[in-house]
Scaffold this motif. Structure first.
Motif, mmCIF file in Angstrom:
data_model
loop_
_atom_site.group_PDB
_atom_site.id
_atom_site.type_symbol
_atom_site.label_atom_id
_atom_site.label_comp_id
_atom_site.label_asym_id
_atom_site.label_seq_id
_atom_site.Cartn_x
_atom_site.Cartn_y
_atom_site.Cartn_z
ATOM 1 N N ARG A 268 -11.649 -1.949 16.591
ATOM 2 C CA ARG A 268 -10.613 -1.306 17.416
ATOM 3 C C ARG A 268 -9.493 -2.277 17.816
ATOM 4 N NH1 ARG A 268 -12.632 3.801 19.755
ATOM 5 N NH2 ARG A 268 -14.727 4.095 18.977
ATOM 6 N N LYS A 269 -9.040 -3.037 16.822
ATOM 7 C CA LYS A 269 -7.969 -4.008 17.058
ATOM 8 C C LYS A 269 -6.590 -3.359 17.004
ATOM 9 C CE LYS A 269 -9.485 -6.362 13.679
ATOM 10 N NZ LYS A 269 -9.833 -7.244 12.589
ATOM 11 N N GLY A 270 -6.462 -2.258 16.309
ATOM 12 C CA GLY A 270 -5.167 -1.628 16.141
ATOM 13 C C GLY A 270 -4.350 -2.323 15.062
ATOM 14 N N CYS A 271 -3.103 -1.965 14.959
ATOM 15 C CA CYS A 271 -2.178 -2.543 13.977
ATOM 16 C C CYS A 271 -1.622 -3.852 14.532
ATOM 17 C CB CYS A 271 -1.049 -1.557 13.699
ATOM 18 S SG CYS A 271 0.281 -2.216 12.679
ATOM 19 N N LEU A 272 -1.678 -4.898 13.756
ATOM 20 C CA LEU A 272 -1.201 -6.206 14.204
ATOM 21 C C LEU A 272 0.275 -6.150 14.600
ATOM 22 C CD1 LEU A 272 -1.789 -9.241 14.623
ATOM 23 C CD2 LEU A 272 -1.121 -9.578 12.225
ATOM 24 N N LYS B 73 0.840 -1.212 0.000
ATOM 25 C CA LYS B 73 0.000 0.000 0.000
ATOM 26 C C LYS B 73 0.868 1.252 0.000
ATOM 27 C CE LYS B 73 -3.070 -0.942 3.362
ATOM 28 N NZ LYS B 73 -4.097 -0.712 4.368
ATOM 29 N N PHE B 74 1.889 1.270 0.874
ATOM 30 C CA PHE B 74 2.771 2.434 0.955
ATOM 31 C C PHE B 74 3.514 2.635 -0.354
ATOM 32 C CE2 PHE B 74 3.206 2.065 5.840
ATOM 33 C CZ PHE B 74 2.187 2.974 6.033
ATOM 34 N N GLY C 162 2.381 5.968 17.663
ATOM 35 C CA GLY C 162 1.552 6.638 18.661
ATOM 36 C C GLY C 162 0.169 6.943 18.130
ATOM 37 N N LEU C 163 0.091 7.359 16.872
ATOM 38 C CA LEU C 163 -1.201 7.631 16.250
ATOM 39 C C LEU C 163 -2.045 6.358 16.183
ATOM 40 C CD1 LEU C 163 -2.918 9.842 14.801
ATOM 41 C CD2 LEU C 163 -1.942 8.978 12.661
ATOM 42 N N PHE D 34 0.622 9.106 6.350
ATOM 43 C CA PHE D 34 -0.278 9.348 7.476
ATOM 44 C C PHE D 34 -1.740 9.179 7.067
ATOM 45 C CE2 PHE D 34 3.426 11.149 9.598
ATOM 46 C CZ PHE D 34 3.220 10.719 10.897
ATOM 47 N N GLU D 35 -2.084 9.540 5.829
ATOM 48 C CA GLU D 35 -3.461 9.365 5.351
ATOM 49 C C GLU D 35 -3.816 7.876 5.306
ATOM 50 O OE1 GLU D 35 -7.233 10.445 4.249
ATOM 51 O OE2 GLU D 35 -5.645 11.794 4.919
ATOM 52 N N LEU D 36 -2.906 7.044 4.805
ATOM 53 C CA LEU D 36 -3.163 5.602 4.788
ATOM 54 C C LEU D 36 -3.296 5.044 6.198
ATOM 55 C CD1 LEU D 36 -0.770 4.443 1.910
ATOM 56 C CD2 LEU D 36 -3.276 4.604 1.850
ATOM 57 N N THR D 37 -2.488 5.568 7.109
ATOM 58 C CA THR D 37 -2.580 5.150 8.508
ATOM 59 C C THR D 37 -3.923 5.562 9.093
ATOM 60 O OG1 THR D 37 -0.168 5.358 8.736
ATOM 61 C CG2 THR D 37 -1.463 5.317 10.774
ATOM 62 N N LEU D 38 -4.336 6.783 8.795
ATOM 63 C CA LEU D 38 -5.624 7.284 9.284
ATOM 64 C C LEU D 38 -6.785 6.446 8.740
ATOM 65 C CD1 LEU D 38 -7.269 9.409 10.834
ATOM 66 C CD2 LEU D 38 -7.206 10.816 8.762
ATOM 67 N N ILE D 39 -6.731 6.100 7.475
ATOM 68 C CA ILE D 39 -7.782 5.263 6.879
ATOM 69 C C ILE D 39 -7.853 3.924 7.606
ATOM 70 C CG2 ILE D 39 -8.426 3.960 4.803
ATOM 71 C CD1 ILE D 39 -7.325 6.411 3.187
ATOM 72 N N ASP D 40 -6.690 3.312 7.866
ATOM 73 C CA ASP D 40 -6.672 2.047 8.615
ATOM 74 C C ASP D 40 -7.338 2.206 9.973
ATOM 75 O OD1 ASP D 40 -5.378 0.615 6.631
ATOM 76 O OD2 ASP D 40 -3.413 0.664 7.600
ATOM 77 N N ILE D 41 -7.036 3.294 10.651
ATOM 78 C CA ILE D 41 -7.609 3.534 11.984
ATOM 79 C C ILE D 41 -9.121 3.701 11.895
ATOM 80 C CG2 ILE D 41 -7.749 5.227 13.873
ATOM 81 C CD1 ILE D 41 -4.701 5.741 13.359
ATOM 82 N N LEU D 42 -9.570 4.528 10.969
ATOM 83 C CA LEU D 42 -10.999 4.813 10.862
ATOM 84 C C LEU D 42 -11.804 3.601 10.397
ATOM 85 C CD1 LEU D 42 -10.844 8.411 9.338
ATOM 86 C CD2 LEU D 42 -11.268 7.767 11.728
#
Length: 193
Positions: free
Chosen positions: A101-105, A69-70, A167-168, A88-96
């Motif tokens: 609410r599992k977070g990043c594996l 993806k990156f 942290g995000l 950061f946008e890709l990270t934000l999309i993953d979060i949203l």
């Protein structure tokens, strides 16, 4: 003669990822893996080895998909600020999109296992080194183009960005407010200018 696998390995990895992601490594039993994948214990052991080896394969598959993806996003963007914003946008999309609410594996793995298992520690260190190299290269490019300041080295800013992403991701497990998360991202990126 080794037995031929009669199942779709990618599908089994996807199912195993789901259970590891939901329960963590220590919370996942072999019975959970049997129930989730539909394979019997001997098939899991014959095809993947032990639970730890399956977990490492799951992590590697998860990492490859994230890196793809990156890389896909980075190849079409040449401006260093836009590249950092895209990460950061890709990270934000993953979060949203993480409704459970599992977070990043990988972040979860690091906090659960890195200090307890040498193979896991080695995996997360390699993952960290790859991310740091990518981020530092982008910062270096931005500094050479005079887009980013040179108050810190590219490596120092790379580490800052890496820890900010982690942290995000942790913040995003509890706080799904998109405006809050975008404000955090804006503040992080302003440090570079």
């Amino acid at each position: 003669m080794p037995k031929t696998e009669t199942f779709d390995r990618a599908q089994i990895l996807h199912k195993a990822t789901e259970v590891f992601h939901k329960k963590g490594y220590n919370g996942t039993s072999m019975q959970d893996l049997v129930d989730t994948t539909g394979l019997n214990r001997s098939s899991i052991y014959n095809s993947f080895g032990c639970k730890l080896q399956l977990y490492l394969e799951v992590l590697s598959d998860y990492q490859k998909k994230a890196n793809h993806k990156f890389r896909k996003g980075l190849t079409s963007i040449y401006n260093a600020t836009e590249q950092i914003q895209m990460i950061f946008e890709l990270t934000l999309i993953d979060i949203l999109e993480d409704d459970d609410r599992k977070g990043c594996l990988i972040v979860n793995c690091k906090s659960e296992m890195a200090n307890h298992e040498s193979l896991i520690k080695s995996f997360v260190e390699k993952n960290q080194d790859q991310m740091l190299a990518m981020l530092s290269d982008i910062v270096n490019k931005g500094q050479m183009e005079k887009i980013f300041n040179t108050e810190k080295t590219a490596g120092q800013y790379g580490l800052y960005l890496y820890t900010s992403i982690q942290g995000l991701r942790m913040t995003g497990i509890l706080n799904k407010n998109e405006n809050d998360l975008r404000n955090i991202i804006d503040t992080i990126i302003k440090v570079l200018h």
